[in-house]
Write a protein that holds these residues in place. Structure first.
Motif, short mmCIF file in Angstrom:
data_model
loop_
_atom_site.label_atom_id
_atom_site.label_comp_id
_atom_site.label_asym_id
_atom_site.label_seq_id
_atom_site.Cartn_x
_atom_site.Cartn_y
_atom_site.Cartn_z
N ALA A 205 0.86 -1.18 0.00
CA ALA A 205 0.00 0.00 0.00
C ALA A 205 0.90 1.23 0.00
O ALA A 205 1.82 1.33 0.82
N LEU A 209 0.61 9.36 4.60
CA LEU A 209 0.09 8.89 5.89
C LEU A 209 -0.85 9.94 6.48
O LEU A 209 -0.47 10.76 7.31
N LYS A 211 -5.00 10.45 7.86
CA LYS A 211 -6.12 9.68 8.41
C LYS A 211 -7.18 9.38 7.36
O LYS A 211 -7.80 8.31 7.37
N LYS A 213 -6.80 8.54 4.41
CA LYS A 213 -6.41 7.45 3.51
C LYS A 213 -6.79 6.08 4.07
O LYS A 213 -6.77 5.09 3.33
N PHE A 215 -5.30 4.00 6.32
CA PHE A 215 -4.30 2.95 6.52
C PHE A 215 -4.55 2.16 7.81
O PHE A 215 -4.24 0.97 7.87
N ASP A 216 -5.10 2.82 8.83
CA ASP A 216 -5.41 2.10 10.05
C ASP A 216 -6.49 1.05 9.82
O ASP A 216 -6.45 -0.05 10.38
N LEU A 218 -6.92 -0.44 6.94
CA LEU A 218 -6.24 -1.48 6.17
C LEU A 218 -5.50 -2.44 7.11
O LEU A 218 -5.57 -3.67 6.93
N ILE A 219 -4.82 -1.90 8.09
CA ILE A 219 -4.07 -2.74 9.03
C ILE A 219 -5.02 -3.62 9.83
O ILE A 219 -4.77 -4.82 10.03
N TYR A 222 -6.23 -6.36 7.60
CA TYR A 222 -5.16 -7.35 7.39
C TYR A 222 -5.06 -8.30 8.58
O TYR A 222 -4.92 -9.52 8.42
N ILE A 234 3.51 -0.94 4.07
CA ILE A 234 2.97 0.40 3.83
C ILE A 234 4.12 1.35 3.56
O ILE A 234 5.05 1.45 4.36
N TRP A 249 0.06 1.83 15.01
CA TRP A 249 -0.01 1.05 13.77
C TRP A 249 1.26 1.19 12.93
O TRP A 249 1.63 0.28 12.20
N PHE A 250 1.91 2.33 13.01
CA PHE A 250 3.04 2.61 12.14
C PHE A 250 4.36 2.39 12.86
O PHE A 250 5.42 2.76 12.36
#
Length: 251
Positions: A205, A209, A211, A213, A215-216, A218-219, A222, A234, A249-250
């Motif tokens: 992905a 970075l 909010k 988008k 990504f949290d 997505l995690i 997953y 990511i 998360w990151f």
């Protein structure tokens, strides 16, 4: 000689953002392929301290505008259009995004042929309050009414626009954004080795970075999936290391 003025991005080259990335590739290509075009970018952020420079045949002029969270792009577009009329004198103005598209009427009144690229319905993002959403929705409507041409970056954006505004359809077209493969080389597997990844055994992905988008999400998805045999990778950054970037998360 046709002169194209670009408004609505932070700057080029090397700036984080989808609009900035595509512009960094697009406009040098325009200049390289056509000797009759001049291109001037009116950006917001200096590049290595430079405020008036050339990048691969494209002139970049940095214009400062009030840095007010949420309306910086809006204010900068107004300043840039007035500056373009007084000092640049382009024949065509290319506005990126429906926020800058709010001023498509002004751009026409100033005598410019006006193209607006509709990158996404930004008013759907949760970060905008009601007044921000209203301005963006008006920007989309004004884009439909006043732009000479509207570039939609995907068929879904094109269809969504058509569902809401079933008029002036002939001036809309789809031109998809695309990446560049020019940097690929035989040493590409080194990056996989450094990250402990196996070929075709990872999910990638890429994005800023931010909010909005997701990504949290997505995690979280997953972790709930049955893809434990594949790694989630990511790739991205942001202009500021805010609370979202610092989330667990990151890390």
């Amino acid at each position: 000689m046709p002169h194209l003025c670009v408004i609505g991005m932070r700057g080029i080259p090397g700036f984080v953002g989808g609009i900035e990335t595509i512009c960094e590739k697009l406009y040098p290509g325009v200049v390289a392929q056509s000797s009759i075009f001049r291109v001037t970018v009116l950006s917001r952020i200096a590049f290595n301290g430079e405020t008036d420079y050339h990048f691969e045949g494209v002139r970049v002029k940095v214009l400062k505008a009030l840095k007010i969270n949420g309306i910086e792009t809006f204010i900068h577009t107004l300043v840039a259009l007035v500056y373009a009329r007084c000092f640049v004198h382009p024949t065509i103005v290319h506005l990126h995004g429906i926020g800058p598209g709010f001023f498509s009427f002004l751009s026409r009144c100033l005598g410019f042929k006006t193209i607006v690229t509709h990158h996404s319905p930004d008013y759907k993002r949760p970060k905008w309050k009601w007044h921000g959403k209203l301005i963006l929705k008006l920007g989309e409507l004004f884009t439909v009414l006043f732009a000479n041409k509207i570039v939609c970056v995907s068929k879904s954006v094109y269809d969504d626009l058509g569902a809401k505004y079933n008029f002036f359809i002939s001036k809309r077209l789809v031109i998809r954004n695309a990446g560049s493969l020019t940097n690929l080389n035989s040493s590409g597997t080194n990056a996989l080795n450094e990250l402990g990844l196996s070929n075709r055994r990872y999910i990638l992905a890429v994005g800023r970075l931010d909010k909005t988008k997701g990504f949290d999400d997505l995690i979280s998805a997953y972790k709930m999936s049955n893809c434990s045999d594949m790694k989630l990778v990511i790739v991205g950054s942001n202009y500021v290391e805010d609370s979202y970037v610092k989330l667990r998360w990151f890390n």
